[in-house]
Design a protein around this motif. Structure first.
Motif, mmCIF file in Angstrom:
data_model
loop_
_atom_site.group_PDB
_atom_site.id
_atom_site.type_symbol
_atom_site.label_atom_id
_atom_site.label_comp_id
_atom_site.label_asym_id
_atom_site.label_seq_id
_atom_site.Cartn_x
_atom_site.Cartn_y
_atom_site.Cartn_z
ATOM 1 N N MET A 1 0.845 -1.176 0.000
ATOM 2 C CA MET A 1 0.000 0.000 0.000
ATOM 3 C C MET A 1 0.889 1.238 0.000
ATOM 4 O O MET A 1 1.892 1.280 0.692
ATOM 5 C CB MET A 1 -0.877 0.007 1.256
ATOM 6 C CG MET A 1 -1.788 1.190 1.340
ATOM 7 S SD MET A 1 -2.763 1.298 2.862
ATOM 8 C CE MET A 1 -3.598 -0.263 2.899
ATOM 9 N N SER A 2 0.529 2.238 -0.777
ATOM 10 C CA SER A 2 1.272 3.492 -0.777
ATOM 11 C C SER A 2 0.305 4.665 -0.847
ATOM 12 O O SER A 2 -0.841 4.505 -1.262
ATOM 13 C CB SER A 2 2.254 3.546 -1.952
ATOM 14 O OG SER A 2 1.548 3.582 -3.171
ATOM 15 N N PHE A 3 0.767 5.786 -0.428
ATOM 16 C CA PHE A 3 -0.022 7.014 -0.450
ATOM 17 C C PHE A 3 0.720 8.053 -1.262
ATOM 18 O O PHE A 3 1.947 8.074 -1.290
ATOM 19 C CB PHE A 3 -0.254 7.546 0.971
ATOM 20 C CG PHE A 3 -1.044 6.610 1.833
ATOM 21 C CD1 PHE A 3 -2.424 6.684 1.864
ATOM 22 C CD2 PHE A 3 -0.408 5.637 2.586
ATOM 23 C CE1 PHE A 3 -3.155 5.815 2.650
ATOM 24 C CE2 PHE A 3 -1.130 4.768 3.372
ATOM 25 C CZ PHE A 3 -2.512 4.843 3.412
ATOM 26 N N GLY A 4 -0.026 8.946 -1.896
ATOM 27 C CA GLY A 4 0.576 9.997 -2.715
ATOM 28 C C GLY A 4 0.738 11.286 -1.941
ATOM 29 O O GLY A 4 0.577 11.345 -0.731
ATOM 30 N N LYS A 5 1.040 12.345 -2.666
ATOM 31 C CA LYS A 5 1.225 13.671 -2.074
ATOM 32 C C LYS A 5 -0.068 14.169 -1.456
ATOM 33 O O LYS A 5 -1.161 13.829 -1.901
ATOM 34 C CB LYS A 5 1.690 14.662 -3.136
ATOM 35 C CG LYS A 5 3.077 14.401 -3.642
ATOM 36 C CD LYS A 5 3.470 15.479 -4.642
ATOM 37 C CE LYS A 5 4.872 15.253 -5.126
ATOM 38 N NZ LYS A 5 5.275 16.317 -6.054
#
Length: 122
Positions: A1-5
């Motif tokens: 899982m990753s999150f953006g700006k």
């Protein structure tokens, strides 16, 4: 899982004052503007390098008085640039912080507080 700006939304009440502060004084660029119809509140995106902000006149979008920390690797040069700009409503100062960074805090005309810092996130 990753999150953006993250893109913060800041409440504004006056388009001319917002542009005077963010565009003319701080040096941001207007990327785009949106209104649902003529005479409706403004929603716009501004940016300076990798920093992107949304400014909104819409009542329900956010409350005035937000606080942001914006990292920069050129804090001292930015400080000199702002003080040379001759903006009549702010004369920012650099402040040495106990954790080793320098900060420069400004309030926009709507009560939002922007702290520019040379802290590097890890």
């Amino acid at each position: 899982m990753s999150f953006g700006k993250t893109t913060p939304i800041l409440r504004i009440f006056d388009e001319a004052k917002a542009k005077e502060f963010y565009i003319e004084f701080l040096g941001f660029t207007v990327d785009w503007e949106h209104r649902f119809a003529e005479g409706m509140p403004l929603y716009m995106q501004i940016s300076k390098d990798g920093c992107v902000l949304h400014l909104s006149e819409h009542h329900g979008d956010c409350s005035p008085g937000a606080a942001l920390r914006i990292e920069t690797d050129e804090l001292e040069a930015f400080h000199q640039q702002l003080n040379a700009a001759g903006y009549g409503y702010a004369k920012p100062n650099l402040q040495a912080m106990p954790w080793g960074s320098q900060d420069m805090t400004l309030a926009d005309p709507f009560g939002n507080r922007l702290t520019f810092t040379n802290t590097v996130s890890t």
